[in-house]
Motif scaffolding. Structure first.
Motif, short mmCIF file in Angstrom:
data_model
loop_
_atom_site.label_atom_id
_atom_site.label_comp_id
_atom_site.label_asym_id
_atom_site.label_seq_id
_atom_site.Cartn_x
_atom_site.Cartn_y
_atom_site.Cartn_z
N LYS A 47 0.81 -1.20 0.00
CA LYS A 47 0.00 0.00 0.00
C LYS A 47 0.86 1.27 0.00
O LYS A 47 0.61 2.21 -0.75
CB LYS A 47 -0.88 -0.04 1.26
CG LYS A 47 -1.90 1.03 1.31
CD LYS A 47 -2.56 0.98 2.66
CE LYS A 47 -2.90 2.34 3.19
NZ LYS A 47 -2.82 3.48 2.37
N THR A 48 1.91 1.25 0.83
CA THR A 48 2.80 2.41 0.91
C THR A 48 3.52 2.61 -0.42
O THR A 48 3.66 3.74 -0.90
CB THR A 48 3.85 2.19 2.03
OG1 THR A 48 3.14 1.93 3.23
CG2 THR A 48 4.74 3.39 2.22
N ALA A 49 3.97 1.51 -1.02
CA ALA A 49 4.67 1.62 -2.30
C ALA A 49 3.75 2.28 -3.34
O ALA A 49 4.15 3.20 -4.06
CB ALA A 49 5.12 0.25 -2.78
N THR A 105 12.72 0.06 -1.41
CA THR A 105 13.70 0.66 -2.33
C THR A 105 13.70 -0.09 -3.65
O THR A 105 13.73 0.51 -4.73
CB THR A 105 15.12 0.63 -1.71
OG1 THR A 105 15.05 1.09 -0.37
CG2 THR A 105 16.10 1.48 -2.49
N ALA A 106 13.63 -1.43 -3.56
CA ALA A 106 13.65 -2.24 -4.78
C ALA A 106 12.44 -1.92 -5.66
O ALA A 106 12.58 -1.80 -6.89
CB ALA A 106 13.65 -3.72 -4.41
N SER A 107 11.27 -1.75 -5.05
CA SER A 107 10.08 -1.47 -5.87
C SER A 107 10.21 -0.11 -6.55
O SER A 107 9.83 0.06 -7.72
CB SER A 107 8.80 -1.55 -5.02
OG SER A 107 8.73 -0.45 -4.13
N LEU A 108 10.79 0.82 -5.82
CA LEU A 108 10.99 2.16 -6.39
C LEU A 108 12.00 2.10 -7.55
O LEU A 108 11.81 2.74 -8.59
CB LEU A 108 11.53 3.06 -5.27
CG LEU A 108 11.23 4.54 -5.30
CD1 LEU A 108 9.74 4.79 -5.45
CD2 LEU A 108 11.72 5.21 -4.01
N PHE A 109 13.04 1.31 -7.34
CA PHE A 109 14.09 1.15 -8.36
C PHE A 109 13.51 0.55 -9.64
O PHE A 109 13.69 1.09 -10.73
CB PHE A 109 15.20 0.27 -7.78
CG PHE A 109 16.25 -0.14 -8.77
CD1 PHE A 109 17.31 0.71 -9.07
CD2 PHE A 109 16.18 -1.37 -9.41
CE1 PHE A 109 18.27 0.33 -9.99
CE2 PHE A 109 17.15 -1.76 -10.34
CZ PHE A 109 18.18 -0.90 -10.63
#
Ligand code: ASP
Length: 451
Positions: free
Chosen positions: A326-328, A441-445
């Motif tokens: 949810k945050t991602a 971080t990985a999802s953002l990347f």
């Protein structure tokens, strides 16, 4: 008849097929959202402070209560926390199943899916290796092993440590090649019953890829069902979240009440080494966020503080997985297809905080026992920990169980675990917060590099 229809289906896949569009978590989690809007992080911090204070009052340092009374009181206080953990854990497996498949099904095309798969695997391996190297480096620099007095060692050699290590590991089964082979389940229901996350994730990925390879007419009904399943799971998580602050209070009271100054003394340097290593790792993540994702790292940190605090309080990245997704999506603006695929995957196989901790613990115990780890053994250690962190599920305390496998592989006495197990819960809380930071971080990347 059956064979015919299977054959027909297998002709279907095309790289440019538009796959089903999934709805984001956002519209499904309105009430969860209002809870987070009510400054969940603040409620959790307050609960943490009260929990620590009450735990200290109950604990052996102040000594008002006998150990037995303190234990009974903290068991009662921990009830909402344990219910909170159980309720979320009961929906984690169906949620992982639904989210990963919906994530896979909503990729633009199969080519893109392959690209995401390859990139994320390389990314996870590189970041886990960096975490291990930081751990090895910082432990050699601080040398916490020198602060351990040898009397403690004798006690741990003779005392209950034997039972501890025997309980912790059955060496014949837990070799790294075995761990790797066992990630492919022969019976997924047996993995579900045993709560083995990695085989479940592998099964789900294979299932999801197969699903997008059949005719849309045939896959759509199942995707609809999965979407409803996801809704149901989120609703249950939302109910459990109401308990979050009081759960955190109880869980932290329980943990704190079990620590006396005695438990912590002597291991201060070791704990500091782990915590310092974890902080350096978080800085690495922030550098990725700043230089690659091109986002403000401080905003990133403030966006994910709910998740970090809950991970810290529960010691379980699996439990906070729904909040991470949810945050991602909502705060980090990661596309639903990426968030719903990468976060459950990362929760299961990407454990940078745990890997760093395992590296520190191994080198620390090597220092304590005077075991010399040469360059070859060091390289072997890195590979072993990368493999082990893939197989470590996101539940409390498993990092130290897997550590037993690692210690055996580099020839360090398993009895050493008795030395560090007393402070493991505190370090577990810290490494879990870092594990979830790594997944976010990985999802953002991936969101940034794969368009
Ligand atoms: N508790 C950790 C997690 O859930 C795993 C570990 O024990 O290191 O991420």
């Amino acid at each position: 008849m059956l064979r015919k229809s299977v054959n027909n289906n297998s002709k279907k896949p095309k790289d440019n097929v538009e796959l089903i569009t999934i709805k984001s978590f956002k519209h499904k989690t309105k009430q969860l959202k209002s809870l987070l809007k009510n400054k969940l992080w603040l409620q959790v911090i307050i609960a943490l402070i009260f929990g620590i204070a009450f735990g200290i009052i109950l604990g052996p340092t102040i000594g008002i209560f006998s150990a037995q009374t303190a234990n009974t009181i903290s068991d009662w206080v921990a009830i909402p926390g344990n219910i909170f953990l159980s309720v979320i854990q009961m929906v984690v497996i169906p949620l992982i199943f639904a989210s990963i498949i919906l994530g896979i099904a909503s990729s633009k095309n199969i080519k893109q899916l392959k690209k995401i798969g390859v990139t994320i695997t390389i990314y996870f391996i590189i970041t886990t290796t960096i975490a291990i190297i930081i751990g090895i480096f910082i432990t050699n620099l601080i040398n916490p092993g020198q602060y351990i007095n040898k009397d403690v060692l004798v006690i741990s050699d003779q005392g209950s440590s034997q039972d501890v290590s025997v309980d912790l590991v059955d060496n014949s089964k837990n070799t790294v090649p075995n761990l790797i082979t066992n990630i492919f389940p022969t019976n997924v229901f047996s993995s579900i019953i045993k709560g083995e996350m990695l085989p479940i994730v592998i099964f789900t990925i294979i299932f999801g890829i197969a699903l997008i390879n059949i005719k849309p007419k045939q896959s759509e009904p199942l995707l609809e069902v999965l979407s409803s399943l996801q809704d149901v799971c989120i609703t249950i998580v939302k109910w459990a979240m109401v308990l979050a602050p009081i759960a955190v209070f109880g869980l932290i009271t329980k943990v704190t009440s079990q620590f006396g100054i005695d438990t912590l003394s002597g291991l201060g340097a070791y704990m500091l080494t782990v915590i310092l290593g974890l902080l350096i790792l978080v800085i690495v993540y922030l550098l990725i966020v700043y230089f690659i994702v091109k986002e403000n790292p401080f905003r990133f940190l403030s966006n994910i503080r709910d998740v970090q605090l809950l991970a810290f309080s529960t010691s379980s990245s699996a439990v906070v997985m729904p909040i991470s997704i949810k945050t991602a999506e909502e705060k980090l603006k990661v596309r639903p297809s990426i968030a719903q695929f990468i976060i459950p995957l990362g929760t299961t196989i990407n454990m940078d905080g745990t890997a760093l901790y395992q590296a520190v613990a191994t080198i620390f115990l090597a220092q304590v026992y005077g075991v010399n780890i040469g360059l070859t053994a060091l390289l072997f250690l890195i590979v072993t920990i990368v493999g082990a962190s893939i197989g470590t599920p996101g539940t409390p305390g498993v990092g130290i169980v897997i550590l037993a496998v690692i210690l055996t592989s580099v020839g360090i006495p398993l009895l050493g675990i008795a030395l560090i197990i007393g402070v493991d819960r505190i370090l577990d809380m810290c490494r879990t917060a870092v594990n979830v930071t790594g997944d976010l971080t990985a999802s953002l990347f991936i969101n940034k590099v794969i368009k």
